[in-house]
Scaffold this active site. Structure first.
Site, PDB file in Angstrom:
ATOM      1  N   PRO A   2       0.831  -1.213   0.000  1.00 25.40           N
ATOM      2  CA  PRO A   2       0.000   0.000   0.000  1.00 25.40           C
ATOM      3  C   PRO A   2       0.866   1.264   0.000  1.00 25.40           C
ATOM      4  O   PRO A   2       1.795   1.383   0.788  1.00 25.40           O
ATOM      5  CB  PRO A   2      -0.791  -0.110   1.305  1.00 25.40           C
ATOM      6  CG  PRO A   2      -0.734  -1.546   1.681  1.00 25.40           C
ATOM      7  CD  PRO A   2       0.579  -2.059   1.156  1.00 25.40           C
ATOM      8  N   GLU A   3       0.566   2.163  -0.941  1.00 21.95           N
ATOM      9  CA  GLU A   3       1.278   3.436  -1.012  1.00 21.95           C
ATOM     10  C   GLU A   3       0.329   4.535  -0.521  1.00 21.95           C
ATOM     11  O   GLU A   3      -0.751   4.245  -0.012  1.00 21.95           O
ATOM     12  CB  GLU A   3       1.729   3.700  -2.459  1.00 21.95           C
ATOM     13  CG  GLU A   3       2.657   2.606  -2.994  1.00 21.95           C
ATOM     14  CD  GLU A   3       3.142   2.873  -4.418  1.00 21.95           C
ATOM     15  OE1 GLU A   3       3.258   4.048  -4.797  1.00 21.95           O
ATOM     16  OE2 GLU A   3       3.410   1.902  -5.139  1.00 21.95           O
TER      17      GLU A   3
END
Ligand SMILES: [Zn+2]
Length: 279
Positions: A2-3
Site C-alpha cells: 500500500p502506497e
C-alpha cells in the site's frame, strides 16, 4: 505494498467508523512483525477514545488522547471490518495471519498481514504533540500533496544528488508515501526517464514531475487506490485506479508513441518506461 493513495483510502474509510469511539479490548497474535505491540502497550489501549484517523507517509495514524497508534502495512497488510462478534470469529477462523484485533464493543477492526513486514506500534504524545511533529519524529519526508511540495522545493532538494530520480522519489525520508506504482506512473506522465540523475532534473522537468505526481496521487485517492494482489478496502472493496495505469505493469507498447516499452531493475524494483517519451 500500500502506497499513499491506498493508506489514505483506508484512513478515509476508517475515520467515520472509529472517531470518538472507545477501544474496549485489544488482542494480538503475539507473532513477530517488523514491530508489534508489547504487552505493556496492549494493556494501555483499552478505555482510550479515538480522536482522529489520518495518514502520514505510508503510516495509518489512529490518534488517541495521549498516544498515537501507528499501523504500517508493509508488503501485504490490510484492515478488515467485522460488525459483530460472530463475524469477527468467523473472519479469524477463515483467514490466516490476523495479528491484531481492536474491539470497539459493537464492532471490530482486524489487522491481517500474511508476510508480516508490517508494523503496529504506539508513540506517546509526551514526545511528538502534533501530527506534524510525529512526521518529523518518524523521519517522514515531504508530503507530496502538501503545499510545501512544489517545483522549487523539488528542484532544491535534488541539487547535488546523483541518485536516479526514481530511487529518490521512492525514498520515504525524502518524499512521503510514494512507492513503485506511483513513481512509475508519475515519471511516465511527466516524460522523465526513471534513471535520470536527480541533479540533471531541470526546473521545467521538476515542474512537470510535481504536477504529474500530485495529479496521479489525487486521482488514485478518488478511485480508492490500486488493488494489485493484496490491497483491499476495509470491507474488501477493490481500488479501481489500476484500470487507469498507463504504464505500471504494462507489457504492450507505449500508449502515447507505440514504441516498445522497456523494463529494468531500479532499486530492486521492476521499472517500466518508454525510451522515446521519457528522457
Ligand atoms: Zn512513448
Amino acid at each position: 505494498m500500500p502506497e499513499l493513495p491506498e493508506v489514505e483510502t483506508i484512513a478515509n474509510n476508517l475515520a467515520p467508523l472509529v472517531q470518538a469511539k472507545i477501544i474496549t479490548n485489544v488482542w494480538t497474535s503475539g507473532l513477530k512483525m517488523r514491530s508489534h505491540l508489547s504487552e505493556f502497550d496492549k494493556q494501555a489501549l483499552p478505555g482510550k477514545r479515538v480522536h482522529n484517523v489520518t495518514r502520514l507517509g505510508k503510516y495509518l495514524v489512529i490518534e488517541l488522547c495521549d498516544e498515537y497508534l501507528l499501523i504500517h502495512f508493509g508488503m501485504s497488510g490490510r484492515l478488515i471490518f467485522a460488525q459483530s462478534t460472530l463475524e469477527m470469529r468467523r473472519t479469524i477462523n477463515s483467514l490466516n495471519h490476523i495479528h491484531l484485533c481492536l474491539d470497539f464493543n459493537d464492532f471490530f477492526i482486524l489487522y491481517q498481514d500474511p508476510r508480516r513486514f508490517g508494523s503496529v506500534r504506539t508513540v506517546s504524545k509526551a514526545g511528538p504533540k502534533t501530527t506534524g511533529q510525529l512526521s518529523t519524529f518518524l523521519g517522514i519526508g515531504l508530503e507530496p500533496l502538501s503545499e510545501k511540495f512544489g517545483t522549487k522545493e523539488l528542484f532544491y532538494i535534488t541539487r547535488g544528488i546523483s541518485r536516479q530520480i526514481k530511487i529518490f522519489l521512492m525514498d520515504g525520508k525524502k518524499i512521503a508515501g510514494v512507492g513503485n506504482i506511483y513513481a512509475t506512473e508519475a515519471l511516465f506522465r511527466a516524460g522523465v526517464r526513471p534513471t535520470l540523475p536527480c541533479l540533471k532534473l531541470s526546473i521545467a522537468k521538476c515542474s512537470q514531475l510535481v504536477s504529474c505526481l500530485k495529479s496521479v496521487l489525487l486521482k488514485a485517492i478518488s478511485k480508492g487506490g490500486s488493488s494489485l494482489r493484496d490491497f483491499y478496502g476495509l470491507s474488501g472493496e477493490r481500488g479501481s485506479f489500476i484500470d487507469e495505469h498507463l504504464i505500471y505493469g504494462k507489457k504492450e507498447n507505449c500508449v502515447i508513441c507505440k514504441a516498445d516499452l522497456r523494463r529494468m531493475n531500479i532499486g530492486q524494483r521492476t521499472t517500466t518506461f518508454c525510451p522515446r517519451c521519457q528522457r
